[in-house]
Motif scaffolding. Structure first.
Motif, PDB file in Angstrom:
ATOM      1  N   ASP A  90      57.412  14.634  20.934  1.00  0.00           N
ATOM      2  CA  ASP A  90      57.572  16.071  20.688  1.00  0.00           C
ATOM      3  C   ASP A  90      56.218  16.737  20.455  1.00  0.00           C
ATOM      4  O   ASP A  90      55.954  17.832  20.943  1.00  0.00           O
ATOM      5  CB  ASP A  90      58.459  16.319  19.466  1.00  0.00           C
ATOM      6  CG  ASP A  90      59.877  15.824  19.654  1.00  0.00           C
ATOM      7  OD1 ASP A  90      60.442  16.043  20.745  1.00  0.00           O
ATOM      8  OD2 ASP A  90      60.414  15.211  18.715  1.00  0.00           O
ATOM      9  N   CYS A  91      55.377  16.054  19.701  1.00  0.00           N
ATOM     10  CA  CYS A  91      54.058  16.575  19.360  1.00  0.00           C
ATOM     11  C   CYS A  91      53.181  16.709  20.610  1.00  0.00           C
ATOM     12  O   CYS A  91      52.556  17.742  20.834  1.00  0.00           O
ATOM     13  CB  CYS A  91      53.419  15.630  18.338  1.00  0.00           C
ATOM     14  SG  CYS A  91      51.820  16.164  17.747  1.00  0.00           S
ATOM     15  N   ARG A  92      53.167  15.663  21.430  1.00  0.00           N
ATOM     16  CA  ARG A  92      52.399  15.710  22.673  1.00  0.00           C
ATOM     17  C   ARG A  92      52.895  16.833  23.565  1.00  0.00           C
ATOM     18  O   ARG A  92      52.104  17.618  24.098  1.00  0.00           O
ATOM     19  CB  ARG A  92      52.515  14.367  23.408  1.00  0.00           C
ATOM     20  CG  ARG A  92      51.743  14.337  24.721  1.00  0.00           C
ATOM     21  CD  ARG A  92      52.293  13.308  25.700  1.00  0.00           C
ATOM     22  NE  ARG A  92      53.691  13.573  25.959  1.00  0.00           N
ATOM     23  CZ  ARG A  92      54.664  12.653  25.888  1.00  0.00           C
ATOM     24  NH1 ARG A  92      54.390  11.414  25.565  1.00  0.00           N
ATOM     25  NH2 ARG A  92      55.910  12.983  26.142  1.00  0.00           N
ATOM     26  N   ASP A  93      54.207  16.950  23.708  1.00  0.00           N
ATOM     27  CA  ASP A  93      54.777  17.998  24.554  1.00  0.00           C
ATOM     28  C   ASP A  93      54.461  19.390  24.011  1.00  0.00           C
ATOM     29  O   ASP A  93      54.185  20.319  24.774  1.00  0.00           O
ATOM     30  CB  ASP A  93      56.285  17.811  24.693  1.00  0.00           C
ATOM     31  CG  ASP A  93      56.651  16.540  25.447  1.00  0.00           C
ATOM     32  OD1 ASP A  93      55.768  15.950  26.107  1.00  0.00           O
ATOM     33  OD2 ASP A  93      57.820  16.124  25.356  1.00  0.00           O
ATOM     34  N   PHE A  94      54.487  19.529  22.669  1.00  0.00           N
ATOM     35  CA  PHE A  94      54.150  20.806  22.042  1.00  0.00           C
ATOM     36  C   PHE A  94      52.713  21.193  22.380  1.00  0.00           C
ATOM     37  O   PHE A  94      52.426  22.330  22.757  1.00  0.00           O
ATOM     38  CB  PHE A  94      54.333  20.710  20.526  1.00  0.00           C
ATOM     39  CG  PHE A  94      53.898  21.942  19.785  1.00  0.00           C
ATOM     40  CD1 PHE A  94      54.721  23.054  19.722  1.00  0.00           C
ATOM     41  CD2 PHE A  94      52.668  21.991  19.146  1.00  0.00           C
ATOM     42  CE1 PHE A  94      54.323  24.196  19.044  1.00  0.00           C
ATOM     43  CE2 PHE A  94      52.260  23.125  18.463  1.00  0.00           C
ATOM     44  CZ  PHE A  94      53.094  24.234  18.417  1.00  0.00           C
ATOM     45  N   ALA A  95      51.793  20.239  22.253  1.00  0.00           N
ATOM     46  CA  ALA A  95      50.385  20.515  22.551  1.00  0.00           C
ATOM     47  C   ALA A  95      50.204  20.910  24.016  1.00  0.00           C
ATOM     48  O   ALA A  95      49.524  21.895  24.319  1.00  0.00           O
ATOM     49  CB  ALA A  95      49.525  19.299  22.220  1.00  0.00           C
ATOM     50  N   LEU A  96      50.821  20.169  24.907  1.00  0.00           N
ATOM     51  CA  LEU A  96      50.670  20.461  26.336  1.00  0.00           C
ATOM     52  C   LEU A  96      51.297  21.799  26.710  1.00  0.00           C
ATOM     53  O   LEU A  96      50.715  22.570  27.464  1.00  0.00           O
ATOM     54  CB  LEU A  96      51.271  19.332  27.175  1.00  0.00           C
ATOM     55  CG  LEU A  96      50.504  18.012  27.123  1.00  0.00           C
ATOM     56  CD1 LEU A  96      51.302  16.903  27.808  1.00  0.00           C
ATOM     57  CD2 LEU A  96      49.122  18.152  27.736  1.00  0.00           C
ATOM     58  N   SER A  97      52.484  22.098  26.173  1.00  0.00           N
ATOM     59  CA  SER A  97      53.111  23.366  26.547  1.00  0.00           C
ATOM     60  C   SER A  97      52.431  24.569  25.939  1.00  0.00           C
ATOM     61  O   SER A  97      52.592  25.672  26.432  1.00  0.00           O
ATOM     62  CB  SER A  97      54.603  23.411  26.263  1.00  0.00           C
ATOM     63  OG  SER A  97      55.021  22.686  25.213  1.00  0.00           O
ATOM     64  N   ASN A  98      51.639  24.347  24.886  1.00  0.00           N
ATOM     65  CA  ASN A  98      50.906  25.447  24.268  1.00  0.00           C
ATOM     66  C   ASN A  98      49.417  25.408  24.598  1.00  0.00           C
ATOM     67  O   ASN A  98      48.619  26.118  23.996  1.00  0.00           O
ATOM     68  CB  ASN A  98      51.128  25.433  22.755  1.00  0.00           C
ATOM     69  CG  ASN A  98      52.524  25.857  22.404  1.00  0.00           C
ATOM     70  OD1 ASN A  98      52.847  27.037  22.466  1.00  0.00           O
ATOM     71  ND2 ASN A  98      53.384  24.903  22.074  1.00  0.00           N
ATOM     72  N   ASN A  99      49.063  24.551  25.554  1.00  0.00           N
ATOM     73  CA  ASN A  99      47.681  24.413  26.018  1.00  0.00           C
ATOM     74  C   ASN A  99      46.707  24.127  24.868  1.00  0.00           C
ATOM     75  O   ASN A  99      45.607  24.673  24.819  1.00  0.00           O
ATOM     76  CB  ASN A  99      47.262  25.653  26.810  1.00  0.00           C
ATOM     77  CG  ASN A  99      46.125  25.350  27.756  1.00  0.00           C
ATOM     78  OD1 ASN A  99      46.026  24.244  28.274  1.00  0.00           O
ATOM     79  ND2 ASN A  99      45.257  26.313  27.979  1.00  0.00           N
ATOM     80  N   ILE A 100      47.130  23.271  23.943  1.00  0.00           N
ATOM     81  CA  ILE A 100      46.273  22.842  22.832  1.00  0.00           C
ATOM     82  C   ILE A 100      45.612  21.549  23.270  1.00  0.00           C
ATOM     83  O   ILE A 100      46.257  20.501  23.342  1.00  0.00           O
ATOM     84  CB  ILE A 100      47.089  22.634  21.541  1.00  0.00           C
ATOM     85  CG1 ILE A 100      47.838  23.912  21.174  1.00  0.00           C
ATOM     86  CG2 ILE A 100      46.174  22.178  20.413  1.00  0.00           C
ATOM     87  CD1 ILE A 100      48.828  23.745  20.037  1.00  0.00           C
TER      88      ILE A 100
END
Length: 80
Positions: free
Chosen positions: A46-56
């Motif tokens: 979830d954390c990885r996906d959150f970072a990728l979808s928010n361009n972090i």
């Protein structure tokens, strides 16, 4: 706007809460510790996906460092 204004619900339950200096460090040894913490986290994907979808693309997110997130992001874009 503070981080809590846009963080998903799982974030407050993750073992990294309050460890910003560790997870956003440019120090290699500290990043390794952060990655080790991620390896035991049930929210890792979830954390990885959150970072990728928010361009972090800085810090450690979902067990990946900024450069690893960057490469993954680029590979996702080029495969579309």
């Amino acid at each position: 706007m503070g981080m809590s204004n846009f963080c998903p619900g799982w974030f407050s339950k993750a073992p990294c809460v309050g460890l910003d200096r560790l997870f956003l460090s440019s120090n290699t040894a500290r990043r390794r510790v952060a990655v080790a913490i991620c390896s035991e986290c049930k929210f890792r994907d979830d954390c990885r996906d959150f970072a990728l979808s928010n361009n972090i693309l800085i810090g450690v997110w979902g067990g990946l460092t900024g450069p690893e997130l960057q490469r993954l992001s680029e590979s996702c874009v080029s495969s579309v």
